[in-house]
Design a protein around this motif. Sequence first.
Motif, PDB file in Angstrom:
ATOM      1  N   UNK A   1      63.984  27.644  91.128  1.00 16.01           N
ATOM      2  CA  UNK A   1      64.397  28.092  92.648  1.00 16.01           C
ATOM      3  C   UNK A   1      63.419  27.203  93.677  1.00 16.01           C
ATOM      4  N   UNK A   2      64.304  27.054  94.840  1.00 10.61           N
ATOM      5  CA  UNK A   2      63.750  26.191  96.115  1.00 10.61           C
ATOM      6  C   UNK A   2      63.834  26.941  97.049  1.00 10.61           C
ATOM      7  N   UNK A   3      62.703  26.986  98.008  1.00  8.49           N
ATOM      8  CA  UNK A   3      62.800  27.592  99.330  1.00  8.49           C
ATOM      9  C   UNK A   3      62.834  26.695 100.322  1.00  8.49           C
ATOM     10  N   UNK A   4      63.236  26.919 101.406  1.00  9.08           N
ATOM     11  CA  UNK A   4      63.277  25.972 102.825  1.00  9.08           C
ATOM     12  C   UNK A   4      61.845  25.725 103.153  1.00  9.08           C
ATOM     13  N   UNK A   5      60.993  26.666 103.157  1.00  9.46           N
ATOM     14  CA  UNK A   5      59.532  26.229 103.491  1.00  9.46           C
ATOM     15  C   UNK A   5      58.813  25.885 102.601  1.00  9.46           C
ATOM     16  N   UNK A   6      59.485  25.559 101.388  1.00 10.97           N
ATOM     17  CA  UNK A   6      58.516  24.863 100.254  1.00 10.97           C
ATOM     18  C   UNK A   6      57.416  25.614  99.535  1.00 10.97           C
ATOM     19  N   UNK A   7      57.423  26.887  99.847  1.00 10.70           N
ATOM     20  CA  UNK A   7      56.523  27.766  99.237  1.00 10.70           C
ATOM     21  C   UNK A   7      57.027  28.517  98.001  1.00 10.70           C
ATOM     22  N   UNK A   8      57.530  27.406  97.179  1.00 16.10           N
ATOM     23  CA  UNK A   8      58.122  28.001  95.808  1.00 16.10           C
ATOM     24  C   UNK A   8      57.198  27.435  94.543  1.00 16.10           C
ATOM     25  N   UNK A   9      57.455  27.999  93.374  1.00 17.37           N
ATOM     26  CA  UNK A   9      56.733  27.366  92.361  1.00 17.37           C
ATOM     27  C   UNK A   9      56.781  25.984  92.196  1.00 17.37           C
ATOM     28  N   UNK A  10      58.068  25.335  92.313  1.00 16.94           N
ATOM     29  CA  UNK A  10      58.204  23.892  91.995  1.00 16.94           C
ATOM     30  C   UNK A  10      57.111  22.938  93.011  1.00 16.94           C
ATOM     31  N   UNK A  11      56.904  23.380  94.014  1.00 19.42           N
ATOM     32  CA  UNK A  11      55.954  22.640  94.740  1.00 19.42           C
ATOM     33  C   UNK A  11      54.466  23.075  94.519  1.00 19.42           C
ATOM     34  N   UNK A  12      54.123  23.787  93.520  1.00 18.20           N
ATOM     35  CA  UNK A  12      52.884  24.046  93.180  1.00 18.20           C
ATOM     36  C   UNK A  12      52.176  22.578  92.487  1.00 18.20           C
ATOM     37  N   UNK A  13      50.959  22.715  92.956  1.00 18.11           N
ATOM     38  CA  UNK A  13      50.513  21.335  92.251  1.00 18.11           C
ATOM     39  C   UNK A  13      50.590  21.038  90.688  1.00 18.11           C
ATOM     40  N   UNK A  14      50.400  22.132  89.722  1.00 16.65           N
ATOM     41  CA  UNK A  14      50.780  21.783  88.390  1.00 16.65           C
ATOM     42  C   UNK A  14      52.295  21.363  88.181  1.00 16.65           C
ATOM     43  N   UNK A  15      53.191  21.754  89.122  1.00 16.26           N
ATOM     44  CA  UNK A  15      54.732  21.410  88.888  1.00 16.26           C
ATOM     45  C   UNK A  15      55.119  20.147  89.331  1.00 16.26           C
ATOM     46  N   UNK A  16      54.377  19.547  90.340  1.00 19.48           N
ATOM     47  CA  UNK A  16      54.817  18.450  90.943  1.00 19.48           C
ATOM     48  C   UNK A  16      55.367  17.175  90.032  1.00 19.48           C
ATOM     49  N   UNK A  17      54.675  17.369  88.743  1.00 14.92           N
ATOM     50  CA  UNK A  17      54.851  15.899  87.754  1.00 14.92           C
ATOM     51  C   UNK A  17      56.062  16.346  86.981  1.00 14.92           C
ATOM     52  N   UNK A  18      56.741  17.921  87.357  1.00  9.95           N
ATOM     53  CA  UNK A  18      57.798  18.297  86.346  1.00  9.95           C
ATOM     54  C   UNK A  18      59.067  17.375  86.814  1.00  9.95           C
ATOM     55  N   UNK A  19      59.851  16.900  85.490  1.00  8.14           N
ATOM     56  CA  UNK A  19      61.013  16.159  85.964  1.00  8.14           C
ATOM     57  C   UNK A  19      62.137  16.664  85.088  1.00  8.14           C
ATOM     58  N   UNK A  20      63.554  16.426  85.299  1.00  4.96           N
ATOM     59  CA  UNK A  20      64.500  16.501  84.659  1.00  4.96           C
ATOM     60  C   UNK A  20      65.515  17.756  85.072  1.00  4.96           C
ATOM     61  N   UNK A  21      65.194  18.308  86.498  1.00  7.15           N
ATOM     62  CA  UNK A  21      65.856  19.237  87.281  1.00  7.15           C
ATOM     63  C   UNK A  21      67.329  19.104  87.009  1.00  7.15           C
ATOM     64  N   UNK A  22      67.585  17.709  87.041  1.00  8.55           N
ATOM     65  CA  UNK A  22      69.086  17.225  87.185  1.00  8.55           C
ATOM     66  C   UNK A  22      69.822  17.698  85.961  1.00  8.55           C
ATOM     67  N   UNK A  23      68.951  17.695  84.956  1.00 12.71           N
ATOM     68  CA  UNK A  23      69.688  17.973  83.383  1.00 12.71           C
ATOM     69  C   UNK A  23      69.917  19.615  83.529  1.00 12.71           C
ATOM     70  N   UNK A  24      69.222  20.513  84.181  1.00  9.53           N
ATOM     71  CA  UNK A  24      69.354  21.804  84.265  1.00  9.53           C
ATOM     72  C   UNK A  24      70.434  21.910  85.042  1.00  9.53           C
ATOM     73  N   UNK A  25      70.602  21.342  86.238  1.00 12.16           N
ATOM     74  CA  UNK A  25      71.910  21.359  87.187  1.00 12.16           C
ATOM     75  C   UNK A  25      73.200  20.958  86.358  1.00 12.16           C
TER      76      UNK A  25
END
Length: 321
Positions: free
Chosen positions: A79-103
């Motif tokens: 999930x993505x929030x406009x204010x960037x206060x989502x899990x995706x923007x937490x420091x441990x998740x910044x290196x995650x890649x491949x979201x386009x494959x999910x899409x």
Amino acid sequence: MTASKLVVVSCLFLALLLVQVNSQGLKVGFYGKTCPKAEGIVRKVVFAAMKKAPTLGAPLLRMFFHDCFVRGCDGSVLLELKNKQDEKNATPNLSLRGFGIIDDSKAALEKVCPGIVSCSDVLALIARDAMVALEGPSWEVETGRRDGRVTNISEVNLPSPFDNITKLITDFGTLGLDEKDLVVLSGGHTIGMGHCPLMTNRLYNFTGRGDSDPSLDSEYAAKLRLKCKPTDTTTALEMDPGSFRTFDVSYFSLVAKRRGLFQSDAALLDNSKTRAHVFKLARTHGSTFFTDFGVSMVKMGRIGVLTGRAGEIRKSCRVPN
């Protein structure tokens, strides 16, 4: 028993109960009648992507792990929030890649079976298919999860590369995973890369006195110092040197030789149960790693799932309906 201890025990009991009760809605082949081609559709997208970029395997595996360890396996990491206060923007998740494959997988599913397959199930299937694409283990993925509607950056408190064995066992145990699961799932480090900031403390300032980690093999430490200077923030390191693109048992052989890259890898030798599992899995011939990995992935995939009428089936994996 003190009141504080009673609260801790009660919370642990409730967490384990949540895992047990919610997982009852999962089963292999959940979409057999409503979307029989679902798994084949996802597999086709994953294999095509992995053929072009095989290094996506590790971050896709980590993505499922990071999702399940926060709010359970509910797709909240997507999930993505406009204010960037989502899990995706937490420091441990910044290196995650491949979201386009999910899409891409979700878009392909929506064309054939609109509103049927959840994003959390897509993520679970992709984690398995990405490992198969690397000639790694395969397992029967239980499906039937529904998607959560909440994501919060403040809730991201994942196991860390700096954790000691006590914290690792506690964090995994709270979610119903035992010492064997901890070791087996740590074996995911057989693929992928780490970066210098995650381990330079082991080389230059382990106790704050300019020393190195005594649990790290000295020859391996010397090689790492050639690659990672104290201020290096960008250099990538193979977590399983020599076979970081191959899903195999060599990770455990390295850990057994005190050549695990992270402090959390080395920590697996600091407990009698986890150490025994490391040495058992390190045996190339007759190792049960592939089988065990599938079992632990299924077990992890049951954490805190939403089933039945809970949650929703998102139309887009990035936003709630």
